[in-house]
Enzyme design. Structure first.
Site, PDB file in Angstrom:
ATOM      1  N   ARG B  15       0.839  -1.199   0.000  1.00 27.53           N
ATOM      2  CA  ARG B  15       0.000   0.000   0.000  1.00 27.53           C
ATOM      3  C   ARG B  15       0.883   1.261   0.000  1.00 27.53           C
ATOM      4  NH1 ARG B  15      -0.510   4.636   2.957  1.00 27.53           N
ATOM      5  NH2 ARG B  15      -0.118   3.422   4.834  1.00 27.53           N
ATOM      6  N   ASP B  16       1.645   1.472   1.056  1.00 27.15           N
ATOM      7  CA  ASP B  16       2.389   2.725   1.195  1.00 27.15           C
ATOM      8  C   ASP B  16       3.544   2.812   0.205  1.00 27.15           C
ATOM      9  OD1 ASP B  16       2.882   5.198   2.303  1.00 27.15           O
ATOM     10  OD2 ASP B  16       3.948   4.434   4.059  1.00 27.15           O
ATOM     11  N   HIS B 207       6.184   4.278  12.640  1.00 26.25           N
ATOM     12  CA  HIS B 207       6.238   4.224  11.178  1.00 26.25           C
ATOM     13  C   HIS B 207       7.262   5.273  10.736  1.00 26.25           C
ATOM     14  CE1 HIS B 207       4.016   3.759   7.189  1.00 26.25           C
ATOM     15  NE2 HIS B 207       4.682   4.882   6.982  1.00 26.25           N
ATOM     16  N   CYS B 240       9.693   9.705  -1.353  1.00 29.22           N
ATOM     17  CA  CYS B 240       9.129  10.776  -0.539  1.00 29.22           C
ATOM     18  C   CYS B 240       8.455  11.774  -1.466  1.00 29.22           C
ATOM     19  CB  CYS B 240      10.235  11.470   0.253  1.00 29.22           C
ATOM     20  SG  CYS B 240       9.609  12.827   1.271  1.00 29.22           S
ATOM     21  N   ASN B 249       9.828   5.246   2.743  1.00 25.58           N
ATOM     22  CA  ASN B 249       9.638   4.202   3.745  1.00 25.58           C
ATOM     23  C   ASN B 249      10.926   3.476   4.113  1.00 25.58           C
ATOM     24  OD1 ASN B 249       6.654   3.819   4.238  1.00 25.58           O
ATOM     25  ND2 ASN B 249       6.659   3.733   2.002  1.00 25.58           N
TER      26      ASN B 249
END
Lengths: 304, 304
Positions: B15-16, B207, B240, B249
Site C-alpha cells: 500500500r504505502d 512508522h 518521498c 519508507n
C-alpha cells in the site's frame, strides 16, 4: 536522555572517501573541496594518505596537495601514514597530525597491510614515537572493530588487544571503525561500555560506515555513552570495497543533520557542506551520496 | 541496555510503497510479491488502499487484488480506507483489519484529505465504529507526527490532540508516522515518553521514513522505550512525495537486518525478503532501494 551538547566531527573524506575512487580527482579540485569544507566550519581534515602510489594511486599527489593549502589557524591538517617512510613524507609536508592504522581482525590486518598484528605493532609504535618527537599528534584507526569480512563478528576484547600497545606508545586518539558497516547500536553500546574502562572516552572517536543503514543509530548509541568525536566523509564518498555499489562512509551532511536536529552543536554549516558535496560528487565515481543530499535535491525539485 | 526480545514488523509496502509509484504494477505481480513476503514470514500485510482510483490509480485494482489471495491462517490482511465508501469495499473483500489515516498537522491534513482535523474526526469515528461492528480490527495512522512539510516541527501534544478521539472510538492500534523522514531519535525518545502516558505502548506502532538516514536510529530510540511494533515497506518502496528521488519508507530488509543483528526475533527471513525485493523492484519506478539490498548485491558481485 542526555546527549552531549557539542560534538567534534572529523572530516575524513579527502582520504577515506577518495582513496578507492576509480577516477583521479585533480589536485586543485581536492584542495578546492577541502577549502569549501573548512569554510563550512570543518576544523579537522584528514587531507590525504602518505601511502605508496602503487597501492593508492588516487592519492599519489599527497606531497603536492599538502603544499597547496594556505594553512588556517584553528584547523588541524592530518594525513594517514602506514610506516616510517610515509611519516617522513608527512612530516616534510608539515601536517599537524598523523594517523596510523591496523585492524582488530588478524585476517583483515594481514590482507590489508600484509603483516600479522604482532608484526604491525612495532612498526606503528616507532611511527607514533617519532611523530610525537617531531611535534605531531597521533591518531590510530582500528578497523573491523565490530565485524570482519573474513572473520565475522568481533569481540570487544579483541579490539582492546590490538589497541593496548598503541595506547602505551602514546596515541592521542583512537578511531574505532565499523569498516564494513555491519554493526547495530546494541553492540556499540555493549562494546563501548567495555572500551571506556580502558580508554578515556575523550580519546575515543567512532568511525561508522552506513553500508546497511545503521550508522546514525550507532552514533546515537555512542552519544548515549558520552562519545563526542565522530568521523565522517563529505558527500558520503568512499563506498564499500567489500560490497561494490553499496554505501560506505557515513556522509558528513547526514551526521550534521542528525546532530543539529537534536540540538547538538558542531560549529559546522550543513547547507554550505551540501554545496561542497555537490562540488566534489561529479568529480568522483561515487554513486551513493548521503541521504540528506538526496532529500535536499528532491526538496529543491519539488519547489520548482 | 535491554531491548525487546521480539518485534512485530508490519509490512506496508504493497500500500504505502506502491501508492505513489508512477508505474502500474500488474495485479498478479502484486499478489506474487505479497505471497513471497508471507512465505518469508510476514504475518501482517497492508495489501492495498480502498481509495478512489482517481486519487490513487496505482491501487485501482484493490477489489480484484483482495480476491486473488488464498488466505492463510495466522496472516492479517489489511487495507487502508479513507471513509465509509472505502470501508464498504474493504469489508466486501473480507479484510481482517482496516487502517484509517489523518495528520497531526492541520495544514497537511487539509492538503492531504481536504478536511480540517475537526471535520476528519467524525468521519473516521464512523468508520472505526462500523468496522469494529463488522468484526474488523482498526489501526489509525497519524502522519506528520514529528515534522510537517508546511508547519515544521510538531509538538508531541499536537499528536495527542489528533489521536484522542480515535482512541475513544476504539482503535486497536496507533501507527505514528514520521512522514517526511525528518525526526531524530532524541525527539522520538521525548515524544514517546509523553505518548505512552496516554496510549499503552502495546498499542503503538512506529512508522519511520528513511529520507534523511535517521529511520533505524529512531527505531532504536523507540525500542529503548519498549515499543515492539514497527511498519516497513519491502524493498524500501515509496520514495518521498515531498522530495522526489529521496528515500521514503524504511525498507523492511534494513529493519530485519537491524533487529536480527541485535538478537531481536521477528519470525521473518531476511534472505527470502531480499529475494522478494529483487522481484518487485524492476516492476516499479523506485530508484532508492534499501541499503541492505545494495550491500547484498555488492557482496555477491565481490564474490564473482
Amino acid at each position: 536522555m542526555t546527549l552531549p551538547a557539542h560534538v567534534t566531527v572529523k572530516e575524513v573524506g579527502p582520504r577515506d572517501g577518495l582513496q578507492n575512487d576509480a577516477s583521479f580527482v585533480e589536485t586543485e579540485d581536492k584542495v578546492a573541496w577541502i577549502e569549501q569544507m573548512i569554510d563550512a566550519g570543518a576544523a579537522y581534515i584528514e587531507c590525504t594518505s602518505f601511502v605508496h602510489p602503487k597501492w593508492v594511486p588516487a592519492l599519489k599527489d599527497h606531497q603536492e596537495l599538502m603544499q597547496m593549502f594556505k594553512r588556517r589557524p584553528g584547523v588541524t591538517y592530518a594525513a594517514l601514514v602506514p610506516n616510517m617512510k610515509g611519516l617522513e613524507g608527512a612530516l616534510r609536508s608539515g601536517v599537524d597530525e598523523v594517523s596510523v592504522f591496523m585492524s582488530a581482525s588478524e585476517t583483515h590486518n594481514q590482507k590489508n597491510i600484509n603483516k600479522t598484528i604482532a608484526e604491525t605493532h612495532p612498526v606503528l609504535e616507532e611511527v607514533i614515537r617519532e611523530a610525537k618527537a617531531a611535534g605531531c599528534s597521533v591518531r590510530a584507526y582500528i578497523s573491523t572493530a565490530f565485524a570482519c569480512p573474513y572473520e565475522g563478528t568481533m569481540a570487544p576484547e579483541t579490539v582492546l588487544k590490538a589497541v593496548d600497545p598503541l595506547l602505551e606508545a602514546g596515541i592521542n586518539e583512537l578511531s574505532i571503525g565499523d569498516t564494513i558497516g555491519a554493526a547495530a547500536p546494541l553492540e556499540v553500546d555493549t562494546a563501548l561500555k567495555q572500551w571506556v574502562q580502558h580508554v578515556p572516552k575523550e580519546q575515543i572517536a567512532m568511525h561508522f560506515h552506513d553500508t546497511r543503514g545503521t550508522a546514525l543509530a550507532n552514533v546515537y548509541a555512542a552519544l548515549q555513552q558520552g562519545v563526542t568525536t565522530f568521523d565522517a566523509a563529505g558527500a558520503g564518498l568512499g563506498g564499500c570495497p567489500y560490497a561494490p555499489g553499496a554505501g560506505g562512509n557515513l556522509a558528513t551532511e547526514d551526521l550534521l543533520y542528525f546532530l543539529h536536529r537534536q540540538g547538538i552543536e558542531t560549529g559546522m554549516d550543513e547547507a554550505a557542506y551540501l554545496e561542497a558535496a555537490e562540488f566534489i560528487l561529479p568529480r568522483t565515481t561515487n554513486a551513493a551520496p548521503g541521504k540528506v543530499l538526496l532529500a535536499s535535491r528532491g526538496e529543491k525539485e519539488a519547489k520548482l
